[in-house]
Design a protein around this motif. Structure first.
Motif, PDB file in Angstrom:
ATOM      1  N   ALA A  41       0.817  -1.216   0.000  1.00 19.68           N
ATOM      2  CA  ALA A  41       0.000   0.000   0.000  1.00 19.68           C
ATOM      3  C   ALA A  41       0.851   1.267   0.000  1.00 19.68           C
ATOM      4  CB  ALA A  41      -0.933   0.006   1.213  1.00 19.68           C
ATOM      5  N   ILE A  42       2.146   1.133   0.247  1.00 18.13           N
ATOM      6  CA  ILE A  42       3.033   2.306   0.279  1.00 18.13           C
ATOM      7  C   ILE A  42       3.563   2.546  -1.130  1.00 18.13           C
ATOM      8  CG2 ILE A  42       5.163   3.264   1.218  1.00 18.13           C
ATOM      9  CD1 ILE A  42       4.679   1.505   3.704  1.00 18.13           C
ATOM     10  N   HIS A  43       3.358   3.766  -1.619  1.00 15.15           N
ATOM     11  CA  HIS A  43       3.796   4.152  -2.958  1.00 15.15           C
ATOM     12  C   HIS A  43       4.249   5.603  -2.916  1.00 15.15           C
ATOM     13  CE1 HIS A  43      -0.098   6.190  -3.301  1.00 15.15           C
ATOM     14  NE2 HIS A  43      -0.616   5.093  -2.790  1.00 15.15           N
ATOM     15  N   PRO A  44       4.805   6.146  -4.000  1.00 18.01           N
ATOM     16  CA  PRO A  44       5.338   7.517  -3.973  1.00 18.01           C
ATOM     17  C   PRO A  44       4.325   8.589  -3.563  1.00 18.01           C
ATOM     18  CG  PRO A  44       6.149   6.394  -5.907  1.00 18.01           C
ATOM     19  CD  PRO A  44       5.135   5.472  -5.271  1.00 18.01           C
ATOM     20  N   ASN A  45       3.044   8.366  -3.765  1.00 17.45           N
ATOM     21  CA  ASN A  45       2.053   9.376  -3.411  1.00 17.45           C
ATOM     22  C   ASN A  45       1.426   9.147  -2.037  1.00 17.45           C
ATOM     23  OD1 ASN A  45       2.384  10.733  -5.830  1.00 17.45           O
ATOM     24  ND2 ASN A  45       0.876   9.474  -6.868  1.00 17.45           N
ATOM     25  N   THR A  46       1.955   8.205  -1.270  1.00 21.08           N
ATOM     26  CA  THR A  46       1.442   7.930   0.068  1.00 21.08           C
ATOM     27  C   THR A  46       1.757   9.115   0.971  1.00 21.08           C
ATOM     28  OG1 THR A  46       1.807   5.568  -0.233  1.00 21.08           O
ATOM     29  CG2 THR A  46       1.544   6.349   2.017  1.00 21.08           C
ATOM     30  N   LEU A  51      -0.084   6.166   6.418  1.00 20.70           N
ATOM     31  CA  LEU A  51       0.755   5.115   6.987  1.00 20.70           C
ATOM     32  C   LEU A  51       0.127   4.557   8.263  1.00 20.70           C
ATOM     33  CD1 LEU A  51       4.192   6.911   6.587  1.00 20.70           C
ATOM     34  CD2 LEU A  51       3.251   5.110   5.131  1.00 20.70           C
ATOM     35  N   PRO A  52       0.443   3.304   8.609  1.00 20.89           N
ATOM     36  CA  PRO A  52      -0.057   2.755   9.872  1.00 20.89           C
ATOM     37  C   PRO A  52       0.424   3.596  11.063  1.00 20.89           C
ATOM     38  CG  PRO A  52       0.885   1.016   8.499  1.00 20.89           C
ATOM     39  CD  PRO A  52       1.199   2.322   7.838  1.00 20.89           C
ATOM     40  N   ALA A  53      -0.375   3.628  12.117  1.00 15.77           N
ATOM     41  CA  ALA A  53      -0.062   4.459  13.290  1.00 15.77           C
ATOM     42  C   ALA A  53       1.302   4.102  13.880  1.00 15.77           C
ATOM     43  CB  ALA A  53      -1.149   4.303  14.344  1.00 15.77           C
ATOM     44  N   GLU A  54       1.650   2.837  13.893  1.00 21.92           N
ATOM     45  CA  GLU A  54       2.935   2.417  14.454  1.00 21.92           C
ATOM     46  C   GLU A  54       4.097   2.988  13.641  1.00 21.92           C
ATOM     47  OE1 GLU A  54       0.394   0.443  13.771  1.00 21.92           O
ATOM     48  OE2 GLU A  54      -0.111  -0.676  15.588  1.00 21.92           O
ATOM     49  N   LEU A  55       3.934   3.026  12.319  1.00 23.20           N
ATOM     50  CA  LEU A  55       4.979   3.584  11.461  1.00 23.20           C
ATOM     51  C   LEU A  55       5.061   5.102  11.625  1.00 23.20           C
ATOM     52  CD1 LEU A  55       7.187   3.155   9.402  1.00 23.20           C
ATOM     53  CD2 LEU A  55       5.459   3.137   7.606  1.00 23.20           C
ATOM     54  N   GLN A  56       3.925   5.765  11.772  1.00 18.41           N
ATOM     55  CA  GLN A  56       3.918   7.216  12.019  1.00 18.41           C
ATOM     56  C   GLN A  56       4.688   7.532  13.295  1.00 18.41           C
ATOM     57  OE1 GLN A  56      -0.022   8.884  12.029  1.00 18.41           O
ATOM     58  NE2 GLN A  56      -0.525   8.036  10.031  1.00 18.41           N
ATOM     59  N   ALA A  57       4.437   6.771  14.345  1.00 18.44           N
ATOM     60  CA  ALA A  57       5.135   6.996  15.619  1.00 18.44           C
ATOM     61  C   ALA A  57       6.630   6.746  15.466  1.00 18.44           C
ATOM     62  CB  ALA A  57       4.548   6.092  16.700  1.00 18.44           C
TER      63      ALA A  57
END
Length: 109
Positions: A41-46, A51-57
């Motif tokens: 689901a991660i692509h250049p326009n993400t 992003l998942p909350a864990e990745l944001q943190a």
């Protein structure tokens, strides 16, 4: 011996990527298919909010750690407006042959 800014940033980015991958694994709760779905689901326009909350943190923690690491290595990170540093002048475009005010290459015949 003090590390160069490039070396410090290299170390910071490697740590951030490893932490980010760990955060994605945590977000998938150990389910391989969920991890693949999240990665796919991660692509250049993400955007950050996508992003998942864990990745944001993880990203927020990595950014704070980067500034702390730079400062501990002796580098100063300042906003030029706050620091009173004059901005660099922008390079002036040079007009090549055939470039006039209208941008054309000459008079139509």
């Amino acid at each position: 011996m003090t590390k160069s800014a490039s070396e410090v940033m290299h170390d910071v980015i490697v740590a951030a990527v490893i932490d980010g991958l760990g955060a994605l694994r945590t977000a998938s709760k150990g389910v391989p298919n969920a991890l693949l779905r999240d990665l796919g689901a991660i692509h250049p326009n993400t955007t950050f909010q996508d992003l998942p909350a864990e990745l944001q943190a993880s990203i927020q923690t990595s950014v704070r750690a980067a500034f702390t690491r730079l400062q501990s290595e002796g580098y100063t990170v300042l906003n030029p407006k706050v620091a009173g540093v004059a901005p660099r002048p922008q390079p002036r475009p040079t007009g090549g042959p055939g470039r006039g005010p209208g941008g054309g290459g000459g008079r139509p015949g």
